[in-house]
Design a protein around this motif. Structure first.
Motif, short mmCIF file in Angstrom:
data_model
loop_
_atom_site.label_atom_id
_atom_site.label_comp_id
_atom_site.label_asym_id
_atom_site.label_seq_id
_atom_site.Cartn_x
_atom_site.Cartn_y
_atom_site.Cartn_z
N ALA A 407 70.32 -30.25 39.80
CA ALA A 407 69.80 -29.75 41.07
C ALA A 407 69.99 -28.24 41.18
CB ALA A 407 70.51 -30.46 42.23
N MET A 408 71.12 -27.72 40.73
CA MET A 408 71.37 -26.28 40.78
C MET A 408 70.38 -25.54 39.91
SD MET A 408 72.99 -23.75 41.99
CE MET A 408 74.27 -24.65 42.88
N GLN A 409 70.05 -26.08 38.78
CA GLN A 409 69.10 -25.43 37.88
C GLN A 409 67.73 -25.34 38.54
OE1 GLN A 409 68.92 -27.33 34.09
NE2 GLN A 409 67.51 -25.84 33.21
N ALA A 410 67.32 -26.37 39.27
CA ALA A 410 66.03 -26.33 39.95
C ALA A 410 66.05 -25.35 41.12
CB ALA A 410 65.66 -27.74 40.43
N VAL A 411 67.17 -25.29 41.84
CA VAL A 411 67.26 -24.38 42.98
C VAL A 411 67.21 -22.93 42.51
CG1 VAL A 411 68.78 -23.58 44.81
CG2 VAL A 411 68.45 -26.03 44.45
N LEU A 412 67.86 -22.66 41.38
CA LEU A 412 67.86 -21.29 40.84
C LEU A 412 66.59 -20.97 40.06
CD1 LEU A 412 71.57 -21.08 39.61
CD2 LEU A 412 70.59 -20.19 41.73
N ALA A 413 65.69 -21.95 39.95
CA ALA A 413 64.42 -21.75 39.23
C ALA A 413 64.65 -21.35 37.79
CB ALA A 413 63.55 -20.73 39.94
N LEU A 414 65.67 -21.95 37.18
CA LEU A 414 65.91 -21.70 35.75
C LEU A 414 65.02 -22.64 34.94
CD1 LEU A 414 69.80 -21.40 35.80
CD2 LEU A 414 68.10 -19.56 35.78
N PRO A 415 64.61 -22.22 33.77
CA PRO A 415 63.74 -23.08 32.95
C PRO A 415 64.48 -24.35 32.52
CG PRO A 415 64.49 -21.17 31.70
CD PRO A 415 64.91 -20.94 33.11
N GLN A 416 63.72 -25.46 32.56
CA GLN A 416 64.30 -26.73 32.13
C GLN A 416 64.42 -26.76 30.62
OE1 GLN A 416 65.38 -29.17 34.14
NE2 GLN A 416 64.81 -28.07 36.00
#
Length: 545
Positions: A407-416
């Protein structure tokens, strides 16, 4: 005088004598009345003139007499033909024998026969009647059944009799019609009663004396002797059971319960109908249907007898046991694939109860502890239990940490990145659950990270995690809990993380490295402030002695 002259004279003498006798008798006869009722005397001159005319024309007299006789015979024949001939022929039976022999003796007119009279043996058939009797009489064609009109093309126009007829005839649109009825009659108890009737098996078609089955008849109610085609029985039962689960009424659930318990005899295979009821109740996850499944999983003895109880004899059963254990195992296999988060959370609460058998804990825990986002609710219920063992708690914390980092990765808009929510290979053997387990189909949902954030970062969840962080110094293994706290951008968790790290300050940075921080997982940017708030002075080693 020649012979001809003498013959003519002789005949004339005979006529003269006859006329004389007539004249004599005419004079002595009494007077006869005429048409007006008066008496007249025959004139003598008329008789003499008639005699002279006859004597002068003997051939005309003979010809007239012959014509009169012929006319009399013709009148007699016409009378018999008109008044007795046709009627007598219609009533007279024709004897079945060979051609008529020539009749001997005088002809006699036909005599009419009454219906009860039998013909005489001497009665001969008319010409041609014997040949017609000798030929075989063609049989009358059998009465053809009336043509039945086709079923309506529009499924919305089907009446109850149309459903029964389609079932008896194996109509290809029956399944579609049942599905349409179920989708458009939710919460309708009368439709639930009708669907229950559609499950009752039809009476088998009884063969006639010749060994052939009777022709199909249009059914008017349940129990029609025309049975459904075996190839359509399975799809028919599946469609009806699915419509009952979608109906979501007390009557519909009662029918499903009767199928599971075997109290309702359904068409086709009992095992197939039972599995269809479990599958339909799980797919249409209404509160009532989930309550029925929960009873099957937690109290299967209410539906079936424990042990290897023999199945009801019937097609498809083949003596396979349908015990309470078998029913529960089948329900668990269905629930694993289709259970909602709410139902999984209900099962998680049952799993941690002290009265739950250990075998059931192992079976249910196998899928409730899997790294599936739908299991977060069930795992959170289990995580709050004081009786949860340490290995299970660490497994749940590992899953929470991986989902929070996702979830944090999506909130920070980091690449999957391929393989999971974290980055890198995991420090010192710490491998988040999201990297270890294959991603289920729900992982491709772009809204999933935000749902995870709402679940894990909510006030109810963060209060529990903060309490566990406060007990950090009492635990032997705390790596996954620290990784979870580091991936939660919540102020209360950051404060709890600072206190926990101060309590573990004597252990040095190894505590954070064992938790995979930094580098193994995406963490909260505010966690940097937590780390910088710690005392950076190396701990003083007391002097020896």
């Amino acid at each position: 005088m020649d012979k001809k002259s003498r013959r003519d004279q002789h005949e004339g003498d005979i006529y003269d004598d006859a006329l004389e006798n007539d004249s004599i008798e005419g004079t002595d006869a009494p007077d006869t009345p005429d048409a007006a009722g008066s008496e007249v005397d025959a004139p003598q001159g008329g008789i003499s003139g008639l005699r002279a005319m006859i004597q002068g024309n003997p051939k005309a007299v003979r010809m007239g007499a012959g014509v009169a006789v012929l006319l009399g015979l013709l009148v007699i024949l016409l009378w018999f033909y008109v008044f007795s001939g046709p009627e007598e022929k219609a009533r007279r039976p024709v004897p079945a024998r060979g051609p008529a022999a020539p009749q001997e003796g005088p002809l006699r007119p036909d005599i009419g026969l009454e219906e009860d009279d039998e013909p005489d043996d001497d009665t001969q058939p008319e010409p041609g009647e014997a040949d017609a009797a000798a030929r075989p009489t063609p049989e009358a064609p059998p009465d053809e059944p009336p043509e039945v009109p086709p079923l309506p093309e529009d499924l919305t126009q089907w009446a109850p009799d149309d459903f029964h007829r389609a079932r008896s005839e194996g109509h290809p649109k029956l399944v579609d019609a049942i599905g349409h009825l179920g989708r458009n009659s939710v919460h309708n108890e009368s439709v639930a009663a009708f669907l229950t009737e559609m499950l009752v098996p039809l009476d088998p078609e009884e063969p006639d004396e010749s060994g052939e089955g009777s022709p199909p008849r249009s059914p008017g109610r349940i129990g029609h002797p025309r049975a459904a085609r075996p190839a359509d029985a399975a799809s028919h039962v599946d469609a009806v059971v699915d419509a009952l689960a979608l109906n979501d009424t007390v009557a519909a659930r009662k029918t499903l319960e009767q199928i599971l318990s075997g109290a309702l005899v359904v068409a086709g295979d009992e095992t197939q109908a039972l599995e269809a009821a479990l599958r339909a109740a799980a797919e249409h996850a209404t509160p009532g249907n989930e309550e029925l499944l929960f009873r099957v999983l937690t109290a299967p003895e209410e539906f079936r007898q424990p042990g290897a109880a023999p199945a009801r004899p019937g097609p498809g059963a083949q003596g396979r046991p349908l015990s309470a254990e078998w029913l529960r195992a089948r329900a668990l296999a269905v629930v694993e694939k289709t259970a909602s988060m709410r139902f999984r959370a209900q099962l998680g609460g049952f799993l941690v109860q002290p009265t739950t058998p250990l075998a059931w804990r192992a079976e249910m825990g196998e899928f409730l502890l899997a790294a599936d986002p739908d299991n977060l609710g069930a795992q959170f219920v289990m995580y709050q239990s004081e009786g949860l063992d340490a290995p299970t708690r660490q497994r749940i914390e590992e899953h929470f940490a991986g989902r929070s980092a996702q979830a944090m990765q999506a909130v920070l808009a980091l690449p999957q990145e391929t393989g999971g929510a974290g980055r890198g290979g995991g420090a010192r053997g710490v491998r988040p659950a999201a990297r270890r387990t294959a991603m289920p189909p729900s992982e491709h949902d772009p809204e999933l990270p935000f749902r995870l954030a709402r679940q894990l970062w909510g006030e109810r969840s963060t209060d529990v995690f903060a309490q566990r962080l406060a007990e950090m110094d009492q635990r032997e293994a705390s790596g996954h809990l620290l990784a979870l706290g580091a991936a939660m951008p919540v102020e209360s968790v950051r404060a709890a993380m600072l206190n926990a790290l101060k309590a573990l300050h004597a252990g040095g940075p190894d505590v954070l490295e064992k938790a995979g921080l930094p580098g193994a997982m995406v963490s909260d940017p505010g966690f940097v402030l937590v780390v910088k708030s710690l005392d950076r002075q190396e701990p003083q080693v007391p002097p020896a002695g």
